[in-house]
Design an enzyme around this catalytic site. Sequence first.
Site, mmCIF file in Angstrom:
data_model
loop_
_atom_site.group_PDB
_atom_site.id
_atom_site.type_symbol
_atom_site.label_atom_id
_atom_site.label_comp_id
_atom_site.label_asym_id
_atom_site.label_seq_id
_atom_site.Cartn_x
_atom_site.Cartn_y
_atom_site.Cartn_z
ATOM 1 N N TYR A 98 -28.621 153.769 3.368
ATOM 2 C CA TYR A 98 -27.388 153.445 2.642
ATOM 3 C C TYR A 98 -26.310 152.923 3.588
ATOM 4 C CZ TYR A 98 -28.916 155.274 -1.852
ATOM 5 O OH TYR A 98 -29.568 155.447 -3.047
ATOM 6 N N GLU A 140 -31.353 161.660 -5.304
ATOM 7 C CA GLU A 140 -32.625 161.393 -4.648
ATOM 8 C C GLU A 140 -33.092 162.582 -3.817
ATOM 9 O OE1 GLU A 140 -31.644 157.663 -2.768
ATOM 10 O OE2 GLU A 140 -31.226 156.806 -4.752
#
Length: 403
Positions: A98, A140
């Site tokens: 990310y 997640e």
Amino acid sequence: MLSDTAYPVIQATLPVVGEHIQEIASRFYKHMFGEHPGLLNGLFNRGNQADGRQQQALAGSVAAFAGFLVNDPTHLPDHLLSRISHKHVSLGLSPEQYQVVHDNLMWAIVDVLGDAVTPEVAAAWDEVYWLMANMLINKERGLYDAVRLSPETVWRTWRVAEKIQETDDVVSFVVERTDEREVKPSLPGQYVTIRMQMPDGVLQPRQYSLTQADDGQHRRFAVKRVRTEGAPDGEMSSLLHDHVNVGDEVTLSAPFGDVVLEYTDRPVVLASAGIGVTPMAGMLSHLVKSGSQRKVLFLHADDSPASFALRNQVTADLAALPDASLHTWFLNPDGGGSSADGSVHSGFMNIKDVQLPSDGEYYLCGPMPFMQAVRTALVGAGVRAKDIQYEVFGPDLWLADYQ
């Protein structure tokens, strides 16, 4: 929720960012892959990159999320975030990636908008990104923990045990386990990611719905050959159809996917079009395996009876249930497109052709226009929106909710 400082900045700049988001996304991907070419090896679908669908997916999801933060911050798009999270874990995405996305996305925003990106504007959009990213990372993490796996261990090797020609352009693969490690069971409606090496040596991932309930030793999925006029054939589907045979080994992820059949006593309606039959067939198989007594209505639309993939499996499973029926719609029907019991219809799916069960649960899968049309018709017929779930293929995860 956005901070008091960022809120007015995002509110003021959302229109201009939205206007340029496609260009931002395009430059973002180009820059990111230039800096990190390894991301194209096993993580990103380059077919979706080539036709712009991945950029559209990023543009849609970021714009949708920012819009909710400004206009309806108490009702953030959980369906969108859940779909994205399941897709990410099926690819083995890690939290560290990310940061890579953040750095390149912020570069692209500045590159496109130039001096309009003041330090205050950059800080506000940085806040939007990390609000969304942290929500995804948390989801997640929970998904990985639930199956006791990590981004590194989500993959395992299977051997092709059967290859079955379902229709002219659909093949089913039955794969068997190659070791004694625990097999994570699938839920009805979930998919796996297959990761294969292309002829040029690059690993590519694709998701395929599981079409039968697990038996602990095997998994089954169906692949439609992708042919697009004016564009190259799908590289994964072509490889699987033409070169993967019985005895070959393939790499699959654990099963994921958030559109999962709920275990209740309510009637269930499964509606599909084309290759969208695959997750519906998987749900139906689970109902048979569990000895379900539920009323089941299976609705399917296709070009013709010959193109109805998994038809034999679906009809056999429906026959094994105590209260189940099938209705089909064909654009090119054989024998006039009708049946003695009124279960075969011509043209596009029309829910007015069937008697919908009261208090039913509805699951849809197929091309986006099909799902949008059927969902609109169901809501118009009095079905509650919360009772309708739908599986979205490809990167367009946001379109079903926000277009």
